[in-house]
Scaffold this motif. Sequence first.
Motif, mmCIF file in Angstrom:
data_model
loop_
_atom_site.group_PDB
_atom_site.id
_atom_site.type_symbol
_atom_site.label_atom_id
_atom_site.label_comp_id
_atom_site.label_asym_id
_atom_site.label_seq_id
_atom_site.Cartn_x
_atom_site.Cartn_y
_atom_site.Cartn_z
ATOM 1 N N GLY A 137 0.793 -1.228 0.000
ATOM 2 C CA GLY A 137 0.000 0.000 0.000
ATOM 3 C C GLY A 137 0.823 1.275 0.000
ATOM 4 O O GLY A 137 0.327 2.329 -0.407
ATOM 5 N N THR A 138 2.083 1.184 0.443
ATOM 6 C CA THR A 138 2.865 2.436 0.497
ATOM 7 C C THR A 138 3.195 2.952 -0.902
ATOM 8 O O THR A 138 3.659 4.072 -1.063
ATOM 9 C CB THR A 138 4.163 2.305 1.336
ATOM 10 N N ASP A 148 -9.162 12.221 -2.055
ATOM 11 C CA ASP A 148 -9.562 13.300 -1.138
ATOM 12 C C ASP A 148 -9.114 13.007 0.294
ATOM 13 O O ASP A 148 -8.861 13.923 1.072
ATOM 14 C CB ASP A 148 -11.098 13.439 -1.139
ATOM 15 N N ARG A 149 -9.049 11.725 0.613
ATOM 16 C CA ARG A 149 -8.676 11.305 1.962
ATOM 17 C C ARG A 149 -7.800 10.055 1.867
ATOM 18 O O ARG A 149 -8.055 9.188 1.013
ATOM 19 C CB ARG A 149 -9.925 10.952 2.782
ATOM 20 N N ILE A 150 -6.817 9.950 2.776
ATOM 21 C CA ILE A 150 -6.003 8.732 2.868
ATOM 22 C C ILE A 150 -5.950 8.314 4.331
ATOM 23 O O ILE A 150 -5.690 9.145 5.214
ATOM 24 C CB ILE A 150 -4.577 8.947 2.303
ATOM 25 N N ILE A 151 -6.236 7.048 4.594
ATOM 26 C CA ILE A 151 -6.154 6.532 5.957
ATOM 27 C C ILE A 151 -5.219 5.318 5.943
ATOM 28 O O ILE A 151 -5.319 4.462 5.061
ATOM 29 C CB ILE A 151 -7.555 6.169 6.518
ATOM 30 N N ILE A 152 -4.290 5.307 6.888
ATOM 31 C CA ILE A 152 -3.359 4.185 6.992
ATOM 32 C C ILE A 152 -3.587 3.537 8.353
ATOM 33 O O ILE A 152 -3.532 4.219 9.382
ATOM 34 C CB ILE A 152 -1.892 4.648 6.848
ATOM 35 N N THR A 153 -3.869 2.244 8.351
ATOM 36 C CA THR A 153 -4.213 1.593 9.625
ATOM 37 C C THR A 153 -3.114 0.639 10.087
ATOM 38 O O THR A 153 -3.383 -0.333 10.787
ATOM 39 C CB THR A 153 -5.586 0.887 9.548
ATOM 40 N N ALA A 154 -1.871 0.937 9.682
ATOM 41 C CA ALA A 154 -0.698 0.240 10.210
ATOM 42 C C ALA A 154 0.368 1.315 10.407
ATOM 43 O O ALA A 154 0.330 2.369 9.757
ATOM 44 C CB ALA A 154 -0.234 -0.840 9.234
ATOM 45 N N ALA A 155 1.326 1.033 11.323
ATOM 46 C CA ALA A 155 2.229 2.097 11.768
ATOM 47 C C ALA A 155 3.456 2.254 10.884
ATOM 48 O O ALA A 155 4.246 1.319 10.721
ATOM 49 C CB ALA A 155 2.671 1.821 13.197
ATOM 50 N N ALA A 156 3.630 3.443 10.344
ATOM 51 C CA ALA A 156 4.803 3.777 9.534
ATOM 52 C C ALA A 156 5.911 4.305 10.451
ATOM 53 O O ALA A 156 5.626 4.863 11.499
ATOM 54 C CB ALA A 156 4.418 4.842 8.510
ATOM 55 N N PRO A 157 7.184 4.144 10.029
ATOM 56 C CA PRO A 157 8.281 4.708 10.840
ATOM 57 C C PRO A 157 8.188 6.231 10.927
ATOM 58 O O PRO A 157 8.497 6.815 11.946
ATOM 59 C CB PRO A 157 9.549 4.287 10.083
ATOM 60 N N LEU A 209 3.478 -1.073 9.420
ATOM 61 C CA LEU A 209 3.265 -0.916 7.981
ATOM 62 C C LEU A 209 4.558 -1.390 7.320
ATOM 63 O O LEU A 209 5.628 -0.840 7.568
ATOM 64 C CB LEU A 209 3.026 0.565 7.661
ATOM 65 N N ILE A 210 4.432 -2.422 6.488
ATOM 66 C CA ILE A 210 5.625 -3.033 5.898
ATOM 67 C C ILE A 210 5.644 -2.731 4.409
ATOM 68 O O ILE A 210 4.680 -3.057 3.697
ATOM 69 C CB ILE A 210 5.622 -4.559 6.155
ATOM 70 N N GLY A 211 6.705 -2.077 3.941
ATOM 71 C CA GLY A 211 6.758 -1.767 2.516
ATOM 72 C C GLY A 211 7.738 -0.666 2.217
ATOM 73 O O GLY A 211 8.499 -0.233 3.088
ATOM 74 N N LYS A 212 7.688 -0.188 0.989
ATOM 75 C CA LYS A 212 8.684 0.763 0.501
ATOM 76 C C LYS A 212 8.781 2.005 1.383
ATOM 77 O O LYS A 212 9.857 2.443 1.741
ATOM 78 C CB LYS A 212 8.326 1.161 -0.929
ATOM 79 N N GLU A 213 7.622 2.589 1.746
ATOM 80 C CA GLU A 213 7.657 3.757 2.655
ATOM 81 C C GLU A 213 7.279 3.350 4.070
ATOM 82 O O GLU A 213 6.840 4.180 4.874
ATOM 83 C CB GLU A 213 6.751 4.877 2.142
ATOM 84 N N GLY A 214 7.441 2.055 4.376
ATOM 85 C CA GLY A 214 7.152 1.569 5.720
ATOM 86 C C GLY A 214 8.387 0.922 6.294
ATOM 87 O O GLY A 214 9.511 1.330 5.991
ATOM 88 N N TRP A 215 8.174 -0.115 7.095
ATOM 89 C CA TRP A 215 9.283 -0.876 7.677
ATOM 90 C C TRP A 215 9.743 -1.945 6.696
ATOM 91 O O TRP A 215 8.929 -2.434 5.909
ATOM 92 C CB TRP A 215 8.830 -1.535 8.976
ATOM 93 N N PRO A 216 11.026 -2.324 6.759
ATOM 94 C CA PRO A 216 11.452 -3.452 5.916
ATOM 95 C C PRO A 216 10.801 -4.744 6.379
ATOM 96 O O PRO A 216 10.434 -4.861 7.553
ATOM 97 C CB PRO A 216 12.969 -3.493 6.116
#
Length: 217
Positions: A137-138, A148-157, A209-216
């Motif tokens: 998702g990142t 119009d809105r973005i919600i992220i329900t896992a923690a990014a660094p 949040l695991i991914g490119k703009e998240g955690w490895p």
Amino acid sequence: MNDVQTDNPAEQMIREQLLDRGITDMRVIEAIRAVPRDLFVPARQRENAHSPRPLAIGHGQTISEPYIVGLMTSALRVLPEHRVLELGTGSGYQTAVLARLAKLVFTIERVKPLLDQAFDRLHQTGCSNVKLRHGDGTLGWPEEIPFDRIIITAAAPQVPAQLLLQQLSDGGIAILPAGPGQQQSLIRVLRSGNKLEQDELCLCRFVPLIGKEGWPE
Ligand code: SAH
């Protein structure tokens, strides 16, 4: 005589965990009232579906507690004409609540079995304005920008600035948990041109949040 509402776990949840704790936007309350939370938790958790805590949904993931769903949904100020991007479909519960408030919800989940299950539940509960995608998702959903809105329900660094500047519309709002540790801040971001104005709503605890703009991984 018993108050009928006292005996209904969903109404008790709405009163004690939302209204009494300051979640009073009636569009949000009605959306939450319309979504059967017990359908979105595993069968073994059904009797806890309305309790004031996150619950395990398998694959090491959790469904957020009702107050956090109410708080994030209220802070997002979703209008009926909005197109919303959600990262971290999980159980699909937050998705179903958003679907009752927005025009269209685009939701991305990296764990395929969770996405498939959420698809079935959203279908069962009559949400026809949701599009689901499997992946990181990142990276967002470039074909459908802007949102119009973005919600992220896992923690990014940290706040995923590149994603928000590419995919959130000017004047748009994003809500997400971010922070380096086990505990994060729930952050509201307002995009204003090339600036991301941020304010902190509260402390919170989310799965990573695991991914490119998240955690490895
Ligand atoms: N809103 C959900 C909460 C799910 S928990 C609910 O109501 O149930 C967070 C979810 O984010 C998990 O399912 C996890 O697999 C997913 N996730 C983590 N990193 C992700 C990423 N980069 N892209 C998409 N989903 C991600």
